[in-house]
Design a protein around this motif. Structure first.
Motif, PDB file in Angstrom:
ATOM      1  N   LEU A  31      13.631 -35.835 -25.179  1.00  0.00           N
ATOM      2  CA  LEU A  31      14.457 -34.803 -25.792  1.00  0.00           C
ATOM      3  C   LEU A  31      14.511 -33.549 -24.921  1.00  0.00           C
ATOM      4  O   LEU A  31      15.462 -32.769 -24.995  1.00  0.00           O
ATOM      5  N   GLY A  32      13.507 -33.357 -24.090  1.00  0.00           N
ATOM      6  CA  GLY A  32      13.500 -32.231 -23.164  1.00  0.00           C
ATOM      7  C   GLY A  32      12.968 -30.936 -23.744  1.00  0.00           C
ATOM      8  O   GLY A  32      13.211 -29.867 -23.193  1.00  0.00           O
ATOM      9  N   VAL A  33      12.211 -31.007 -24.832  1.00  0.00           N
ATOM     10  CA  VAL A  33      11.700 -29.787 -25.464  1.00  0.00           C
ATOM     11  C   VAL A  33      10.300 -29.403 -24.995  1.00  0.00           C
ATOM     12  O   VAL A  33       9.868 -28.276 -25.196  1.00  0.00           O
ATOM     13  N   LEU A  34       9.591 -30.320 -24.360  1.00  0.00           N
ATOM     14  CA  LEU A  34       8.258 -30.042 -23.867  1.00  0.00           C
ATOM     15  C   LEU A  34       8.377 -29.423 -22.480  1.00  0.00           C
ATOM     16  O   LEU A  34       8.896 -30.036 -21.560  1.00  0.00           O
ATOM     17  N   SER A  85      12.825 -18.962 -23.826  1.00  0.00           N
ATOM     18  CA  SER A  85      13.577 -18.697 -22.601  1.00  0.00           C
ATOM     19  C   SER A  85      12.910 -19.440 -21.448  1.00  0.00           C
ATOM     20  O   SER A  85      11.696 -19.293 -21.256  1.00  0.00           O
ATOM     21  N   PRO A  86      13.648 -20.255 -20.733  1.00  0.00           N
ATOM     22  CA  PRO A  86      15.070 -20.507 -20.909  1.00  0.00           C
ATOM     23  C   PRO A  86      15.320 -21.351 -22.160  1.00  0.00           C
ATOM     24  O   PRO A  86      14.485 -22.170 -22.541  1.00  0.00           O
ATOM     25  N   ALA A  87      16.451 -21.134 -22.764  1.00  0.00           N
ATOM     26  CA  ALA A  87      16.820 -21.851 -23.982  1.00  0.00           C
ATOM     27  C   ALA A  87      16.993 -23.336 -23.697  1.00  0.00           C
ATOM     28  O   ALA A  87      17.375 -23.736 -22.594  1.00  0.00           O
ATOM     29  N   TRP A  88      16.694 -24.153 -24.692  1.00  0.00           N
ATOM     30  CA  TRP A  88      16.917 -25.590 -24.585  1.00  0.00           C
ATOM     31  C   TRP A  88      18.411 -25.856 -24.542  1.00  0.00           C
ATOM     32  O   TRP A  88      19.215 -25.136 -25.138  1.00  0.00           O
ATOM     33  N   SER A  89      18.793 -26.874 -23.842  1.00  0.00           N
ATOM     34  CA  SER A  89      20.186 -27.300 -23.746  1.00  0.00           C
ATOM     35  C   SER A  89      20.223 -28.816 -23.869  1.00  0.00           C
ATOM     36  O   SER A  89      19.251 -29.496 -23.502  1.00  0.00           O
ATOM     37  N   THR A  90      21.320 -29.354 -24.327  1.00  0.00           N
ATOM     38  CA  THR A  90      21.443 -30.812 -24.379  1.00  0.00           C
ATOM     39  C   THR A  90      21.413 -31.419 -22.979  1.00  0.00           C
ATOM     40  O   THR A  90      21.177 -32.607 -22.829  1.00  0.00           O
ATOM     41  N   ASP A  91      21.607 -30.592 -21.957  1.00  0.00           N
ATOM     42  CA  ASP A  91      21.456 -31.062 -20.581  1.00  0.00           C
ATOM     43  C   ASP A  91      20.006 -31.447 -20.301  1.00  0.00           C
ATOM     44  O   ASP A  91      19.726 -32.158 -19.333  1.00  0.00           O
ATOM     45  N   ASP A  92      19.063 -30.978 -21.128  1.00  0.00           N
ATOM     46  CA  ASP A  92      17.643 -31.278 -20.947  1.00  0.00           C
ATOM     47  C   ASP A  92      17.270 -32.679 -21.437  1.00  0.00           C
ATOM     48  O   ASP A  92      16.166 -33.157 -21.143  1.00  0.00           O
ATOM     49  N   ILE A  93      18.142 -33.338 -22.182  1.00  0.00           N
ATOM     50  CA  ILE A  93      17.873 -34.700 -22.642  1.00  0.00           C
ATOM     51  C   ILE A  93      17.929 -35.623 -21.425  1.00  0.00           C
ATOM     52  O   ILE A  93      18.872 -35.574 -20.638  1.00  0.00           O
TER      53      ILE A  93
END
Length: 175
Positions: A31-34, A85-93
């Protein structure tokens, strides 16, 4: 450049393998949140977590699951810090995460070509996609889909319908 120790890399892998509480088909890494894991002493660790959006109700569950996983690995003190910051983005998936979303029946977010703000267009609730970058049906792959509702089971997703197979499906919105 930040140097990651072998222990931090191992703990990042363990924390990253925790399933997302709202989309258990994905891990927090996919998901790219870690964001990071920092070892603080022999049995203490600080984890940086960026929610998908500021009011995400799953942050508490993610934090508890990360704490449990790292304590099971011998970390006595686990602190999960929310980093905006930096904010999460769907690009992080990750690509693997996008594949798993599709297989689970959720259309993954489209990959953005530029990293600037996401344009917001207001219009009727039911809309069809522009032919240039359609949201494809995760079941049959058809590009002929329509938006039924800008919100679905979670605020991160929209409800769409395929006009070929007529099946409704979730679409993970681009952020």
């Amino acid at each position: 450049m930040v140097t990651v120790t072998p222990l931090e890399a191992e703990l990042l892998e363990i924390a990253g393998s925790v399933p997302d509480p709202e989309l258990p088909v994905l891990t927090l890494r996919e998901l790219g949140v870690l964001r990071a894991v920092h070892v603080r002493g022999s049995d203490a660790v600080e984890v940086e977590l960026t929610p998908t959006y500021t009011g995400c109700p799953a942050v508490e569950a993610m934090s508890l699951d990360i704490e449990r996983a790292l304590r099971a690995q011998g970390m006595r003190e686990v602190t999960v810090r929310t980093v905006l910051s930096p904010a999460w983005s769907t690009d992080d998936i990750t690509d693997e995460g996008r594949r798993k979303l599709r297989e689970f029946g959720i259309a993954p977010p489209r990959v953005r070509r530029d990293r600037g703000p996401v344009p917001l267009e207001l219009g009727p609730t039911r809309t069809r996609e522009a032919a240039a970058d359609p949201v494809r049906c995760p079941r049959c792959g058809c590009a002929d889909t329509e938006l039924l509702s800008r919100f679905s089971s979670t605020a991160c997703k929209a409800l769409r319908r395929c006009l070929a197979c007529r099946e409704p499906f979730d679409h993970f919105k681009e952020l």
